[in-house]
Motif scaffolding. Structure first.
Motif, PDB file in Angstrom:
ATOM      1  N   THR A  19       0.841  -1.186   0.000  1.00 49.00           N
ATOM      2  CA  THR A  19       0.000   0.000   0.000  1.00 49.00           C
ATOM      3  C   THR A  19       0.880   1.242   0.000  1.00 49.00           C
ATOM      4  N   ALA A  20       0.362   2.293  -0.570  1.00 44.11           N
ATOM      5  CA  ALA A  20       1.108   3.553  -0.623  1.00 44.11           C
ATOM      6  C   ALA A  20       0.110   4.705  -0.679  1.00 44.11           C
ATOM      7  N   PHE A  21       0.561   5.874  -0.256  1.00 40.28           N
ATOM      8  CA  PHE A  21      -0.283   7.058  -0.388  1.00 40.28           C
ATOM      9  C   PHE A  21       0.613   8.268  -0.657  1.00 40.28           C
ATOM     10  N   GLU A  22       0.025   9.241  -1.303  1.00 38.04           N
ATOM     11  CA  GLU A  22       0.762  10.470  -1.598  1.00 38.04           C
ATOM     12  C   GLU A  22      -0.218  11.615  -1.778  1.00 38.04           C
ATOM     13  N   GLY A  23       0.238  12.799  -1.487  1.00 41.13           N
ATOM     14  CA  GLY A  23      -0.577  13.995  -1.668  1.00 41.13           C
ATOM     15  C   GLY A  23      -0.243  14.679  -2.983  1.00 41.13           C
ATOM     16  N   ASP A  24      -1.259  15.290  -3.571  1.00 40.03           N
ATOM     17  CA  ASP A  24      -1.055  16.045  -4.799  1.00 40.03           C
ATOM     18  C   ASP A  24      -0.862  17.523  -4.447  1.00 40.03           C
ATOM     19  N   PHE A  25       0.240  18.112  -4.906  1.00 44.15           N
ATOM     20  CA  PHE A  25       0.573  19.484  -4.524  1.00 44.15           C
ATOM     21  C   PHE A  25      -0.477  20.474  -5.023  1.00 44.15           C
ATOM     22  N   ASP A  26      -0.927  20.332  -6.256  1.00 51.26           N
ATOM     23  CA  ASP A  26      -1.846  21.304  -6.845  1.00 51.26           C
ATOM     24  C   ASP A  26      -3.223  21.275  -6.185  1.00 51.26           C
ATOM     25  N   THR A  27      -3.796  20.103  -6.003  1.00 50.88           N
ATOM     26  CA  THR A  27      -5.170  19.999  -5.503  1.00 50.88           C
ATOM     27  C   THR A  27      -5.247  19.786  -3.997  1.00 50.88           C
ATOM     28  N   GLY A  28      -4.210  19.247  -3.408  1.00 50.57           N
ATOM     29  CA  GLY A  28      -4.262  18.891  -1.993  1.00 50.57           C
ATOM     30  C   GLY A  28      -4.929  17.551  -1.744  1.00 50.57           C
ATOM     31  N   ASN A  29      -5.424  16.905  -2.816  1.00 54.74           N
ATOM     32  CA  ASN A  29      -6.046  15.593  -2.666  1.00 54.74           C
ATOM     33  C   ASN A  29      -5.013  14.569  -2.210  1.00 54.74           C
ATOM     34  N   VAL A  30      -5.470  13.579  -1.470  1.00 57.28           N
ATOM     35  CA  VAL A  30      -4.597  12.494  -1.033  1.00 57.28           C
ATOM     36  C   VAL A  30      -5.039  11.210  -1.729  1.00 57.28           C
ATOM     37  N   ARG A  31      -4.092  10.504  -2.337  1.00 57.70           N
ATOM     38  CA  ARG A  31      -4.383   9.283  -3.080  1.00 57.70           C
ATOM     39  C   ARG A  31      -3.805   8.072  -2.348  1.00 57.70           C
ATOM     40  N   TYR A  32      -4.585   7.000  -2.320  1.00 55.34           N
ATOM     41  CA  TYR A  32      -4.187   5.764  -1.647  1.00 55.34           C
ATOM     42  C   TYR A  32      -4.283   4.618  -2.659  1.00 55.34           C
ATOM     43  N   LYS A  33      -3.283   3.734  -2.640  1.00 57.81           N
ATOM     44  CA  LYS A  33      -3.233   2.661  -3.634  1.00 57.81           C
ATOM     45  C   LYS A  33      -2.803   1.357  -2.980  1.00 57.81           C
ATOM     46  N   ALA A  34      -3.378   0.239  -3.471  1.00 57.72           N
ATOM     47  CA  ALA A  34      -2.941  -1.100  -3.086  1.00 57.72           C
ATOM     48  C   ALA A  34      -2.632  -1.880  -4.363  1.00 57.72           C
ATOM     49  N   ARG A  35      -1.584  -2.700  -4.305  1.00 57.79           N
ATOM     50  CA  ARG A  35      -1.147  -3.418  -5.508  1.00 57.79           C
ATOM     51  C   ARG A  35      -0.568  -4.771  -5.102  1.00 57.79           C
ATOM     52  N   GLU A  36      -0.836  -5.810  -5.928  1.00 52.41           N
ATOM     53  CA  GLU A  36      -0.332  -7.152  -5.661  1.00 52.41           C
ATOM     54  C   GLU A  36      -0.205  -7.905  -6.985  1.00 52.41           C
TER      55      GLU A  36
END
Length: 302
Positions: free
Chosen positions: A267-284
Motif C-alpha cells: 500500500t502507498a499514499f501520496e498527496g497532490d501538490f496542486d489539488t491537496g487531494n490524497v491518493r491511496y493505492k494497493a497493488r499485488e
C-alpha cells in the motif's frame, strides 16, 4: 475522480451516531486450503512434465537389453496478474470530517476489496475446471475424462457421469484416484487428501466425513471413509465456488494446484501538490493455476 464532501454529506453533520457498511468480517485466505503457495521472481513461471520410462520388458537369455526414451511431455505456464485499486479524497473532505479519520476507514475497505479479488481469482480455477475454454498445459480443462499422456492412453480425473456428492460418488472418486497412472501408463500411489465443497455441500460433507455409521442408510454399517482414514485432511468450504453441487478431492500428487506470489500486497499514499487531494493505492501480483491434473479429482454434480 476524488471523493468529495458532496459524497460524504452525513459525515459532516453533528448528531451522527454511527457509520457502518465497511466493518463486515470476511472469509480469510480460503485459497490456502487448496493451493500450494510458492514465491516467484520472474514475469511468469513454467513447469515441465517429464515422461519417465515404460514398464521394463522381460529379457531373453543372451539377448540384448532394451532401451527406452525419456522426453518432455507438456509445459504448464503461470502468468502473473497485477491487481491494483486506488482511491483519492479531497483535502477539504479530510479537513471537515467530524467523526472519523476517512483515510483509515477507506484504507480498510481497500484491503477488503483486494482480499476479495484474490479469493475470486483463486476459486476461478475450480469454477472453470469443467470448461474447455480454460485449458491447462496438456491442452484440456482441469477436470476431464480424457487427459492425454505421452504414449496415447488417457486418464480421467472426473466421473464419466457427473454425480452429486454422496457416499457412493465419494467412494468412487477415491477408487478412481487410486487408479491414476503416470505419463507412461505406470500406476502411481496417489490418495485423496482433502474434500473441497461450496457452502451448499457443507452439511453433506460433515455427515459423510464424521459420521461413525453410514449416512442415509438403515444398515448398521460403519462409515468406511472415516474408519479407513481415506481423506486425512477432512473437508473445507470455499465460499467463492459458484456451482452449488460441484465437489473436488485434492490429492497428494506433487505439483498439482499452485499459487505463485510474485509481489505481496503493498500500500502507498501520496498527496497532490496542486489539488491537496490524497491518493491511496494497493497493488499485488500473483498467479493461480495447475501443473499436474492428477492433483485433483472433481465432479460438476448431477
Amino acid at each position: 475522480m476524488a471523493i468529495t464532501r458532496s459524497q460524504l454529506v452525513k459525515e459532516l453533520e453533528p448528531g451522527l451516531n454511527a457509520l457502518f457498511g465497511l466493518e463486515y468480517k470476511r472469509y480469510e485466505n480460503e485459497h490456502e486450503d487448496i493451493f500450494e503457495i510458492e514465491a516467484s521472481e520472474r514475469a511468469f513461471e513454467e513447469e515441465v512434465m517429464l515422461t519417465g520410462f515404460a514398464s521394463a520388458p522381460t529379457k531373453a537369455e543372451g539377448a540384448g537389453v532394451s532401451y527406452d526414451q525419456a522426453n518432455e511431455s507438456f509445459t504448464a505456464r503461470y502468468t502473473h496478474l497485477t491487481v491494483a485499486l486506488a482511491f483519492s479524497i479531497t483535502e477539504e473532505a479530510i479537513e471537515d470530517n467530524l467523526y472519523d479519520r476517512l483515510a483509515s476507514r477507506y484504507t480498510k475497505a481497500l484491503a477488503r476489496s483486494m482480499a476479495h479479488t484474490k479469493q475470486v481469482n483463486g476459486a476461478a480455477i475450480l469454477n472453470n475446471a469443467f470448461d474447455s475454454a480454460y485449458p491447462g498445459g496438456d491442452g484440456v480443462q482441469l477436470c476431464y475424462t480424457a487427459h492425454p499422456t505421452a504414449l496415447g492412453p488417457t486418464f480421467s480425473n472426473t466421473p464419466t457421469v457427473s454425480a452429486d456428492l454422496n457416499e457412493t460418488s465419494l467412494e468412487q472418486g477415491i477408487i478412481d484416484i487410486a487408479g491414476f497412472t503416470d505419463e507412461r501408463g505406470l500406476k502411481i500411489a496417489v490418495m485423496a487428501t482433502k474434500l473441497v465443497v461450496p457452502k451448499e455441500n457443507q452439511f453433506t460433507s460433515e455427515r459423510l466425513m464424521k459420521s461413525t455409521l453410514r449416512t442415509a442408510s438403515a444398515d448398521n454399517d460403519i462409515n468406511a471413509i472415516k474408519s479407513m482414514g481415506l481423506i486425512p485432511e477432512g473437508y473445507c468450504v470455499n465460499h467463492y465456488l459458484t456451482d452449488t453441487d460441484a465437489w473436488f478431492l485434492l490429492t497428494d500428487a506433487p505439483n498439482g494446484l499452485k499459487m505463485f506470489q510474485r509481489a505481496p500486497i503493498r500500500t502507498a499514499f501520496e498527496g497532490d501538490f496542486d489539488t491537496g487531494n490524497v491518493r491511496y493505492k494497493a497493488r499485488e501480483r500473483y498467479s493461480f493455476g495447475w501443473s499436474d491434473p492428477r492433483g485433483i479429482y472433481g465432479s460438476a454434480g448431477a
